[in-house]
Design an enzyme around this catalytic site. Sequence first.
Site, PDB file in Angstrom:
ATOM      1  N   ARG A  46      11.377 110.885 -49.467  1.00  0.00           N
ATOM      2  CA  ARG A  46      12.467 111.485 -48.391  1.00  0.00           C
ATOM      3  C   ARG A  46      13.724 111.908 -48.392  1.00  0.00           C
ATOM      4  O   ARG A  46      13.872 112.530 -47.838  1.00  0.00           O
ATOM      5  CB  ARG A  46      11.801 110.408 -46.613  1.00  0.00           C
ATOM      6  CG  ARG A  46      12.233 111.337 -45.628  1.00  0.00           C
ATOM      7  CD  ARG A  46      11.649 110.010 -44.438  1.00  0.00           C
ATOM      8  NE  ARG A  46      11.430 108.635 -44.185  1.00  0.00           N
ATOM      9  CZ  ARG A  46      12.376 107.813 -44.334  1.00  0.00           C
ATOM     10  NH1 ARG A  46      13.767 107.424 -44.618  1.00  0.00           N
ATOM     11  NH2 ARG A  46      11.602 106.548 -44.536  1.00  0.00           N
ATOM     12  N   TYR A  98      13.600 134.076 -32.090  1.00  0.00           N
ATOM     13  CA  TYR A  98      12.244 133.597 -32.349  1.00  0.00           C
ATOM     14  C   TYR A  98      11.268 133.212 -30.751  1.00  0.00           C
ATOM     15  O   TYR A  98      12.033 131.924 -30.716  1.00  0.00           O
ATOM     16  CB  TYR A  98      12.082 133.081 -33.750  1.00  0.00           C
ATOM     17  CG  TYR A  98      10.775 132.349 -33.952  1.00  0.00           C
ATOM     18  CD1 TYR A  98       9.132 133.062 -33.802  1.00  0.00           C
ATOM     19  CD2 TYR A  98      10.329 131.042 -34.063  1.00  0.00           C
ATOM     20  CE1 TYR A  98       8.141 132.945 -34.588  1.00  0.00           C
ATOM     21  CE2 TYR A  98       9.086 130.749 -34.412  1.00  0.00           C
ATOM     22  CZ  TYR A  98       7.831 131.293 -34.016  1.00  0.00           C
ATOM     23  OH  TYR A  98       6.730 131.123 -34.557  1.00  0.00           O
TER      24      TYR A  98
HETATM   25  O1  P1T Z   1       7.683 129.185 -38.624  1.00  0.00           O
HETATM   26  P1  P1T Z   1       9.162 128.095 -39.054  1.00  0.00           P
HETATM   27  O2  P1T Z   1       9.001 128.599 -40.290  1.00  0.00           O
HETATM   28  O3  P1T Z   1       9.124 127.190 -38.396  1.00  0.00           O
HETATM   29  O4  P1T Z   1      10.020 129.282 -38.627  1.00  0.00           O
HETATM   30  C1  P1T Z   1      10.834 129.334 -37.462  1.00  0.00           C
HETATM   31  C2  P1T Z   1      11.479 130.822 -37.132  1.00  0.00           C
HETATM   32  C3  P1T Z   1      12.656 130.718 -37.398  1.00  0.00           C
HETATM   33  N1  P1T Z   1      13.460 131.528 -37.337  1.00  0.00           N
HETATM   34  C4  P1T Z   1      13.058 132.954 -36.874  1.00  0.00           C
HETATM   35  C5  P1T Z   1      13.873 133.628 -36.907  1.00  0.00           C
HETATM   36  C6  P1T Z   1      11.593 132.552 -37.217  1.00  0.00           C
HETATM   37  O5  P1T Z   1      11.183 134.247 -37.400  1.00  0.00           O
HETATM   38  C7  P1T Z   1      10.868 131.904 -37.114  1.00  0.00           C
HETATM   39  C8  P1T Z   1       9.473 132.385 -37.795  1.00  0.00           C
HETATM   40  N2  P1T Z   1       8.371 133.172 -37.327  1.00  0.00           N
HETATM   41  C9  P1T Z   1       7.181 133.877 -37.185  1.00  0.00           C
HETATM   42  C10 P1T Z   1       6.673 132.602 -37.608  1.00  0.00           C
HETATM   43  C11 P1T Z   1       6.934 134.811 -36.515  1.00  0.00           C
HETATM   44  O6  P1T Z   1       6.286 135.665 -37.161  1.00  0.00           O
HETATM   45  O7  P1T Z   1       8.212 135.655 -36.028  1.00  0.00           O
END
Ligand code: P1T
Length: 384
Positions: A46, A98
């Site tokens: 970790r 997002y």
């Molecule tokens: O899905 P994750 O790895 O936790 O990331 C989140 C995230 C953060 N910032 C941006 C700009 C993102 O587009 C995303 C995740 N986005 C999608 C899953 C999507 O389809 O837009």
Amino acid sequence: MKFNTKTIHGGQSPDKAYGAVMPPIYQTTTYAQTTPGGHQGYEYSRSHNPTRHALEKSFASIENGQFGLAFGSGLAAIDAVLKLLKPGDEVVSTNDLYGGTYRLFTQIFEKFQIKFHFVGMDNAHNIESVINANTKLIWVETPTNPMLNIIDIKRVSHIAKQHHILLAVDNTFATPYLQRPLDLGADIVMHSATKYLGGHSDVVMGALVVNDKTLADQLYFIQNASGAICGPHDSFLVLRGIKTLHIRMQRHCENGRAVALFLSTHPKIETVYWPGLESHPNYAIAKAQMDDFGGMLSFTTKDNNYQEAIKMVENLKTFTLAESLGGVESLAGHPASMTHASIPKEAREKIGVVDSLIRLSVGIEDAEDLIEDLKQALSKGFVQ
Ligand code: P1T
């Protein structure tokens, strides 16, 4: 070292044991000690893992930063940044971002008395008007998801520095191939490495990169204390993905342009949101800030209707209807019902995420096939 060399060699050296060119997947939780505390720099996975460490050095190198940190998802990386704050602190955030980030801010961190101001950041006055003595963080996503607005990072960084506020930039859509936020004055650059950095739609991961040692130590403390790390096998896969980031991004940009130009002349299309079009309201900033314009775009149809947008994405064949973005394959999504469904309809529509909005992650297939696919889906007429 130039960017295209950094993607392959940045922060990397052959493995010390046998000279392996790629770091071995150190699939281990713990490390033998000769005496309590007598270890070779790795104690418990970790806290540290050699494969993850190699990836973290690559993250730092490609973003022109000093320190990289890898997390189990993009949201876990954002969560770590927000944990720098305490109750009573305030955050100014991009209003178009997002949906999962919005949900994390409003449904998790608001419960801990952190206050968020969501503003349109293309007008710097909107940021300054909500800054007060409690403001500790400015959160910028650029290009924004899904409207592809472009925020002037240098301009926002002047405001942040003037008020001694941390500036974090979500660089997921652009990648360091197109823009390097730390060079433009950001304190923290964040990625959903699930997307372009991994590049093959097979890993969920997050990244942070910073230059300041104190900030790096604080974030490392949170990473270790909260524990949202990624595993060694995923670290290996993303490290492999980064080695082709520059050539993938080059093709994403070429195909993004071809698709944007096709859609912008199609009689059924109302508006195309791609920052490389001169008609895009932030085209001038995009041209100055980014080295090209990327493979993400959104559009609305003239028959502005929820059911018709759904039918259109269902009719696609080469584009896969799916959440996510940034992989080699082209994806299509309907933000209002998918990625941005966690944003209330009224807040969504205010920023342009209307029911007919369709988002494309343009992959690296042959552009002609992608255009043919869009053509056939559009020619079918929507609701039949
Ligand atoms: O899905 P994750 O790895 O936790 O990331 C989140 C995230 C953060 N910032 C941006 C700009 C993102 O587009 C995303 C995740 N986005 C999608 C899953 C999507 O389809 O837009």
